[in-house]
Design a protein around this motif. Structure first.
Motif, mmCIF file in Angstrom:
data_model
loop_
_atom_site.group_PDB
_atom_site.id
_atom_site.type_symbol
_atom_site.label_atom_id
_atom_site.label_comp_id
_atom_site.label_asym_id
_atom_site.label_seq_id
_atom_site.Cartn_x
_atom_site.Cartn_y
_atom_site.Cartn_z
ATOM 1 N N VAL A 1 78.283 41.848 -41.128
ATOM 2 C CA VAL A 1 77.723 40.725 -41.961
ATOM 3 C C VAL A 1 76.202 40.639 -42.029
ATOM 4 C CG1 VAL A 1 77.925 38.312 -41.813
ATOM 5 C CG2 VAL A 1 79.973 39.696 -41.050
ATOM 6 N N LEU A 2 75.349 40.976 -40.823
ATOM 7 C CA LEU A 2 74.020 40.786 -41.073
ATOM 8 C C LEU A 2 73.600 41.860 -41.928
ATOM 9 C CD1 LEU A 2 73.298 40.288 -37.126
ATOM 10 C CD2 LEU A 2 73.013 38.587 -39.000
ATOM 11 N N ARG A 3 74.053 42.862 -42.010
ATOM 12 C CA ARG A 3 73.609 44.082 -42.941
ATOM 13 C C ARG A 3 73.653 43.621 -44.416
ATOM 14 N NH1 ARG A 3 75.451 47.980 -39.395
ATOM 15 N NH2 ARG A 3 77.349 47.959 -40.540
ATOM 16 N N SER A 4 75.033 42.746 -44.616
ATOM 17 C CA SER A 4 75.113 42.546 -46.108
ATOM 18 C C SER A 4 74.398 41.263 -46.229
ATOM 19 C CB SER A 4 76.747 41.887 -46.058
ATOM 20 O OG SER A 4 77.504 43.149 -45.871
ATOM 21 N N GLU A 5 73.915 40.564 -45.365
ATOM 22 C CA GLU A 5 73.267 39.038 -45.706
ATOM 23 C C GLU A 5 71.745 39.731 -45.853
ATOM 24 O OE1 GLU A 5 72.221 35.147 -46.109
ATOM 25 O OE2 GLU A 5 74.139 36.295 -46.264
ATOM 26 N N GLU B 1 73.897 45.372 -60.370
ATOM 27 C CA GLU B 1 73.611 45.800 -59.121
ATOM 28 C C GLU B 1 73.003 44.813 -58.144
ATOM 29 O OE1 GLU B 1 74.173 48.999 -57.858
ATOM 30 O OE2 GLU B 1 74.947 49.716 -59.962
ATOM 31 N N ILE B 2 72.425 43.821 -58.490
ATOM 32 C CA ILE B 2 72.112 42.682 -57.920
ATOM 33 C C ILE B 2 73.248 41.969 -57.235
ATOM 34 C CG2 ILE B 2 70.512 40.753 -57.534
ATOM 35 C CD1 ILE B 2 68.781 41.874 -59.655
ATOM 36 N N GLU B 3 73.977 41.663 -58.074
ATOM 37 C CA GLU B 3 75.327 40.893 -57.420
ATOM 38 C C GLU B 3 76.213 41.807 -56.666
ATOM 39 O OE1 GLU B 3 75.566 38.719 -61.946
ATOM 40 O OE2 GLU B 3 76.868 40.316 -61.496
ATOM 41 N N ARG B 4 76.153 42.792 -56.745
ATOM 42 C CA ARG B 4 77.165 43.734 -55.731
ATOM 43 C C ARG B 4 77.110 43.618 -54.183
ATOM 44 N NH1 ARG B 4 79.762 48.458 -58.015
ATOM 45 N NH2 ARG B 4 79.278 48.419 -60.431
ATOM 46 N N PRO B 5 76.062 43.405 -53.654
ATOM 47 C CA PRO B 5 75.971 43.171 -51.977
ATOM 48 C C PRO B 5 76.381 41.678 -51.810
ATOM 49 C CG PRO B 5 73.678 43.398 -53.111
ATOM 50 C CD PRO B 5 74.579 43.913 -54.234
ATOM 51 N N VAL B 6 76.002 40.854 -53.099
ATOM 52 C CA VAL B 6 76.511 39.471 -52.795
ATOM 53 C C VAL B 6 78.208 39.432 -52.892
ATOM 54 C CG1 VAL B 6 76.375 37.132 -53.512
ATOM 55 C CG2 VAL B 6 74.826 38.765 -54.042
ATOM 56 N N MET B 7 78.933 40.201 -53.628
ATOM 57 C CA MET B 7 80.160 40.348 -53.742
ATOM 58 C C MET B 7 81.052 41.004 -52.438
ATOM 59 S SD MET B 7 81.413 41.191 -57.393
ATOM 60 C CE MET B 7 81.338 39.833 -58.697
ATOM 61 N N VAL B 8 80.246 41.963 -51.919
ATOM 62 C CA VAL B 8 80.532 42.521 -50.737
ATOM 63 C C VAL B 8 80.349 41.742 -49.450
ATOM 64 C CG1 VAL B 8 80.004 44.429 -49.112
ATOM 65 C CG2 VAL B 8 79.800 45.047 -51.427
ATOM 66 N N ASP B 9 79.650 40.836 -49.604
ATOM 67 C CA ASP B 9 79.471 39.642 -48.294
ATOM 68 C C ASP B 9 80.650 38.841 -48.612
ATOM 69 O OD1 ASP B 9 77.948 38.402 -46.374
ATOM 70 O OD2 ASP B 9 77.845 36.739 -48.052
ATOM 71 N N LEU B 10 80.728 38.230 -49.875
ATOM 72 C CA LEU B 10 81.754 37.355 -49.889
ATOM 73 C C LEU B 10 83.290 38.058 -49.508
ATOM 74 C CD1 LEU B 10 82.743 34.498 -51.170
ATOM 75 C CD2 LEU B 10 83.180 35.621 -53.249
ATOM 76 N N ALA B 11 83.464 39.171 -49.875
ATOM 77 C CA ALA B 11 84.845 39.615 -49.649
ATOM 78 C C ALA B 11 84.922 40.083 -48.188
ATOM 79 C CB ALA B 11 84.993 40.969 -50.444
ATOM 80 N N ALA B 12 83.793 40.524 -47.425
ATOM 81 C CA ALA B 12 83.861 40.593 -46.085
ATOM 82 C C ALA B 12 84.050 39.313 -45.036
ATOM 83 C CB ALA B 12 82.508 41.423 -45.720
ATOM 84 N N ARG B 13 83.390 38.153 -45.589
ATOM 85 C CA ARG B 13 83.717 36.999 -45.088
ATOM 86 C C ARG B 13 85.170 36.356 -45.379
ATOM 87 N NH1 ARG B 13 81.016 33.081 -47.396
ATOM 88 N NH2 ARG B 13 79.866 34.356 -48.555
ATOM 89 N N SER B 14 85.498 36.834 -46.387
ATOM 90 C CA SER B 14 87.092 36.243 -46.790
ATOM 91 C C SER B 14 88.100 37.240 -45.896
ATOM 92 C CB SER B 14 87.399 36.582 -48.313
ATOM 93 O OG SER B 14 88.727 36.395 -48.458
#
Length: 703
Positions: free
Chosen positions: A81-85, A201-214
């Motif tokens: 989570v911290l890496r994604s953030e 490419e900028i949106e991808r890490p945000v999506m990864v973070d959202l999916a991980a929290r979900s």
């Protein structure tokens, strides 16, 4: 570790160390105590050692190792989570710096790169977000008063940091005015779901973070019980305790939910005859996913693959998908979602599939349906079985209320809830298992008995028939369901589609021409089981099939695909008139299926040469089908069995069955033909006569 273990290690130096393996019962008991007392005292450890036949030191070391293991798991999760953030913040900072470099003062022409401009941009970003929320709220309120959507201003181009609004959401189902004139019911281009913008490419890490929290939220929802989940006393189904959930998973703005918005959440579990790897593969493939849930998922596709998984497996795969979920009636709006599907292997033999809706501000549509963290946990069992824990969680804003007939079924959570997904998955996995079995001949009923290849070909043909029938009932399948004013008063809805060049229409091959689909839903004061038994019995067909002209039918071949006798594929033949060639060359392919969520009886006419091709094991994908049938659903009210109800108030009182009747009829063999008033009147009369015959036949059976 204490000195005792050090002594054992020194004594065992020079010879092979002996390991003690705990029995499954010992591990189960230790795990259950660990959940309650992660740090047992000496008295508790002594009691455990006596109960389990272990040394006190073994108990002590087991708890130490288990705590270390749990700490490592939490640290790994927190690090992800911290890496994604960290990545999200880094990309956002880089984008803001680049944007600030390009800001030029309109008066002096100088670059504005001071710290004040940075804080000014943050203020503007916050103000824009607040104004956007206010605009959406006012537009929603205004559209309810006007009875139509409000045209909004062109969307403002967002700042370069991100083009995604990460509030979860879907897209609004569009319905047509029921008072449309018949001359406007011509064949038009099908309405397609709104295209999702390309992901940067900028949106991808945000999506990864959202999916991980979900995914983390879904795991907790699947594994925890009270106080998050409570059981319905009448049928034992599990429902979400909203207050406890919101305390555990607070979301910004959830206290400002509108009066027309409600939460649907349910959980169910069961065992299925398929291993976890096969299930994961089918869930991550849109085509296979539709085949696995033909009565629920009418349309699905992958929009973009964000992560392909690790080491050639599906673990770690993240995809953006589109899906349409069916209510199996034109009066129940389908639910459409753009969502992230995240697949992860938690440990050996344990997988999680999690979904979360996303919405892009580039699409100027106010979301009305949001798929909150939903999905399933898949645990491998012995003998090729898997245990499934399913969670369905949605936020629904009712802009188009559900018809009164289906209101109780939808409000009870049975129409789109976890119980329906699990029951369908169990039934379809048993069907797939029966498809793989060889040497199990169909029942000999005096007809032609297909071999193993012929059996599989017939089962695939029948599955296409059922999938086509279900997809035609959707309210967002690309065609317009309307109830023309003045033509009927029985609630019949019609839609038109065409097929040219002998190609595919709605996923199934059909002959050239224009086709009219018509459907109606009625309430019956009988249990769903008794109604299903009535329709699947070929001896009862003469009582309701007005298109057979009173001819009885005979079942000549039956393929069972489940232990339940109602789950089968039948080949029917009408009583033959030797002088009529059509009687000798036409057969009826019928599939009936039932589970705890409802039942289907679907049929289509197939000519004898085509059926011979299928029964010989050859490719049956080109055989044209025009299916009709019945959807049999519980009405969602408490109580079971056959109940009397007042004809003047059919929706009050006891429980019963909601029956949807759907026909597909060829209007013309010319694809350019238009629908006429006579065609609509004819199909309306056919459905009306069918409804009356069904009611009369069921009353006679009750008597």
């Amino acid at each position: 570790m204490d000195s005792g273990e050090d002594q054992d290690m020194s004594e065992s130096r020079g010879k092979k160390k002996r390991y003690h393996r705990h029995t499954p019962r010992q591990i189960q008991e230790l795990e259950s105590i660990f959940k309650l007392y992660p740090h047992p005292d000496e008295k508790q450890r002594m009691q455990l050692s006596r109960d389990l036949g272990l040394e006190p030191r073994q108990v002590k070391f087991w708890f130490q190792n288990r705590r270390t293991q749990m700490k490592a798991q939490h640290e790994r999760s927190d690090n992800c989570v911290l890496r994604s953030e960290n990545e999200r913040i880094r990309f956002e900072n880089i984008t803001m710096i680049e944007a600030l470099k390009n800001i030029v003062c309109q008066t002096c022409g100088s670059s504005q790169t001071s710290e004040d401009s940075y804080f000014d941009e943050q203020k503007l970003r916050m103000e824009n977000a607040r104004l956007k929320e206010e605009l959406d709220r006012v537009s929603s309120i205004t559209s309810r008063y006007l009875g139509r959507p409000v045209m909004q201003l062109p969307p403002i181009q967002p700042l370069p940091a991100s083009s995604l609004d990460l509030t979860v959401g879907g897209y609004e189902n569009t319905e047509f005015n029921p008072s449309l004139d018949l001359d406007l019911l011509g064949i038009g281009p099908p309405s397609m779901p709104f295209p999702f913008p390309t992901i940067s490419e900028i949106e991808r890490p945000v999506m990864v973070d959202l999916a991980a929290r979900s995914m983390q939220e879904l795991i907790r929802l699947a594994q925890n019980d009270e106080p998050i989940w409570s059981r319905n006393g009448s049928d034992g189904r599990e429902f979400l305790n909203l207050e406890a959930y919101e305390r555990l998973f607070p979301r910004p703005g959830q206290q400002f939910r509108s009066a027309n918005t409600h939460i649907e959440a349910s959980r169910d579990s069961g065992d299925v005859i398929m291993n976890s790897f096969a299930l994961v593969d089918m869930f991550m493939d849109p085509g296979k996913w539709m085949e696995l849930f033909p009565t629920i998922v009418s349309n699905a596709r992958t929009i973009e693959v964000l992560m392909s998984g690790m080491d050639g497996s599906k673990s770690g795969a993240l995809v953006l998908m589109y899906g349409e979920f069916l209510g199996l009636s034109p009066v129940v709006p389908s639910r459409e979602f753009y969502f992230l599907r995240y697949c992860q292997q938690i440990e050996q033999g344990l997988w999680v599939i999690s979904d979360i809706s996303i919405h892009s501000p580039k699409v100027n549509i106010i979301p009305c349906t949001k798929r909150l963290p939903s999905g399933c946990l898949i645990q491998d069992m012995t003998n090729g079985y898997s245990k499934i824990v399913w969670v369905e969680h949605m936020e629904i804003e009712e802009k188009n209320p559900v018809h009164q007939l289906y209101r109780d079924l939808v409000d009870s959570g049975m129409a789109f809830g976890a119980q329906r997904w699990v029951a369908t998955l169990q039934r379809m996995c048993r069907r797939i298992a029966s498809l793989m079995v060889t040497g199990n001949s169909p029942r000999d009923l005096g007809g032609v008995i297909p071999n193993d290849d012929g059996k599989r070909s017939m089962m695939r043909l029948s599955q296409r028939m059922v999938s086509n029938f279900c997809s035609t009932l959707g309210s967002s399948n690309g065609y317009r369901w309307i109830a023309p004013a003045g033509v009927n008063d029985s609630g019949v809805r019609v839609t038109v589609h065409k097929c040219s060049d002998s190609g595919q229409a709605n996923g199934v091959f059909q002959p050239n021409g224009v086709f009219l689909s018509a459907a109606t839903s009625i309430w019956l004061p009988y249990s769903p089981e008794s109604v299903f038994s009535f329709f699947r019995d070929e001896r009862s067909r003469v009582q309701w099939d007005v298109l057979s002209h009173g001819k009885a039918v005979q079942e000549v071949t039956r393929i069972s695909n489940d232990q339940h006798p109602g789950n089968c594929i039948s080949l029917l033949r009408a009583t033959m008139n030797p002088a009529n060639l059509n009687d000798r060359n036409m057969l009826i392919l019928q599939e009936s299926c039932t589970d705890s969520s409802g039942s289907l009886v679907v049929y289509a006419s197939v000519d004898l040469p085509s059926m011979n091709i299928a029964m010989s094991g050859e490719d049956s994908s080109f055989i044209p089908l025009l299916p009709s049938g019945f959807v049999i659903s519980p009405d969602g009210r408490p109580g079971t069995g056959i109940n009397a109800a007042s004809s003047s108030n059919p929706l009050g009182g006891s429980s019963g069955t909601v029956l949807t009747i759907a026909f597909q009829i060829m209007v013309s063999s010319l694809p350019s033909a238009k629908l006429s008033l006579e065609s609509v009147t004819t199909v309306n009369n056919v459905i009306g006569a069918t409804v009356q015959q069904i009611k009369s036949a069921l009353r006679s059976l009750e008597a």
